[in-house]
Design an enzyme around this catalytic site. Structure first.
Site, PDB file in Angstrom:
ATOM      1  N   ASP A  66       0.817  -1.229   0.000  1.00 31.08           N
ATOM      2  CA  ASP A  66       0.000   0.000   0.000  1.00 31.08           C
ATOM      3  C   ASP A  66       0.844   1.269   0.000  1.00 31.08           C
ATOM      4  OD1 ASP A  66       0.715  -0.755   2.645  1.00 31.08           O
ATOM      5  OD2 ASP A  66      -0.896   0.437   3.512  1.00 31.08           O
ATOM      6  N   ASP A 212       4.804   3.692   8.393  1.00 35.07           N
ATOM      7  CA  ASP A 212       3.936   3.090   9.387  1.00 35.07           C
ATOM      8  C   ASP A 212       4.766   2.749  10.628  1.00 35.07           C
ATOM      9  OD1 ASP A 212       2.212   3.096   7.203  1.00 35.07           O
ATOM     10  OD2 ASP A 212       2.096   0.947   7.019  1.00 35.07           O
ATOM     11  N   HIS A 270      -3.534   7.907   7.359  1.00 32.83           N
ATOM     12  CA  HIS A 270      -3.361   6.455   7.258  1.00 32.83           C
ATOM     13  C   HIS A 270      -4.467   5.737   8.049  1.00 32.83           C
ATOM     14  CE1 HIS A 270      -1.167   2.510   7.385  1.00 32.83           C
ATOM     15  NE2 HIS A 270      -0.725   2.928   6.213  1.00 32.83           N
TER      16      HIS A 270
HETATM   17 ZN    ZN Z   1       3.108  -0.940   6.349  1.00 27.17          ZN
END
Ligand code: ZN
Length: 305
Positions: A66, A212, A270
């Site tokens: 992603d 992330d 996110h």
């Molecule tokens: Zn990730």
């Protein structure tokens, strides 16, 4: 001088009708940096009338689909548009092999040179410096190696107040010395301090990108005092256990990092598509850090203008 960040995608894992997958476009003085490239990034660029051929630097935080699947289509389109200029990609070293094998398999040739700038996916390192701006990559805590990025403007060259050039009869050597930060000594031994001879240099702006990641205290040290922090907030606070097992952050986690780092503004994004109303993210983050905004696709945040 302009310094802005445009959110191209603010959803996690799956795109939704309103939110595309992660990508940010940073404009620093008309130099364009793309951070991450989720599927659909080139469509977002087109929608926002951003010229993809002006992007000369692409930074990829980590190798989850992603955040990276959009790069193949984007590179292919750049080539179809006849790009000739070199393109720099800053990434986990394995991405070079992946991109090369992709284009080899499809027997696709690229019309420009890609210069890979692999970074160590677990160390703090300076990955870009052009004298005006530097970018430092630092490790986050995710299921796989993942890096955050902090963009900081560099001190500008000192400018001498022209009044003193005539007044003191300064020569080239004196001017160079003063620009280097030295004081000026008059023939009678009197010292004129450097700060009196130069014009004020103005503030230096900065931007940090953290996604992330699980909440990580060390991040605060790397991004101290930035003007704008983008931090992921995949989950709401009540799903903290889920955030932990998937190596993501909650809205409260993102706000705590912003508070610890003393940043000026926080943008959270996110978001997991499991939630119907993103307003809860804002409420939970603002409870800890008031100057928080929600990422929206197409939102352009001016860091300075
Ligand atoms: Zn990730």
């Amino acid at each position: 001088m302009s310094f802005s960040v445009t959110i191209l995608g603010s959803s996690s894992a799956l795109p939704t009708p309103a939110r595309s997958l992660t990508a940010h476009l940073v404009n620093h003085d008309e130099r364009f940096f793309l951070i991450d490239c989720g599927e659909g990034t080139q469509i977002q660029l087109r929608k926002l009338k951003a010229k993809s051929l002006k992007i000369n630097h692409i930074l990829i935080s980590h190798l989850h689909g992603d955040h990276v699947y959009g790069i193949f289509g984007l590179l292919s389109s750049m080539s179809m548009m006849g790009r000739k200029q070199d393109l720099y990609i800053y990434c986990d070293p394995r991405l070079e092999t992946i991109i090369k094998s992709h284009f080899n398999y499809f027997n696709d040739t690229i019309s420009f040179q890609i210069i890979y700038k692999p970074f160590h996916p677990k160390k703090v390192q300076n990955i870009y410096d052009d004298g005006k701006l530097e970018i430092v990559a630092f490790p986050l805590k995710h299921r796989i190696p993942c890096m955050g990025f902090v963009f900081r403007e560099k001190p500008k060259e000192k400018r001498i107040n022209k009044f003193f050039i005539d007044e003191l009869g300064l020569g080239i050597k004196d001017i160079v010395n003063i620009k280097r930060g030295n004081n000026y000594v008059l023939p009678n031994g009197e010292v004129i301090l450097n700060e009196k001879l130069v014009l004020p240099s103005g503030p230096l702006y900065s931007y940090a990108y953290c996604t992330d990641t699980r909440p990580l205290e060390s991040i605060a040290g790397y991004i101290k005092g930035v003007d704008l922090l983008y931090h992921e907030a995949t989950f709401l606070n009540e799903d903290a256990a889920l955030a932990k097992t998937t190596y993501h952050s909650t809205a409260g986690d993102a706000a705590n990092i912003a508070l610890k780092a003393g940043v000026k503004k926080l943008c959270i994004g996110h978001f997991s598509q499991r939630y119907k109303h993103e307003s809860f993210f804002l409420k939970q983050a603002k409870y800890v850090f008031e100057n928080t905004i929600l990422a929206e696709d197409g939102l352009c945040i001016q860091i300075c203008s």
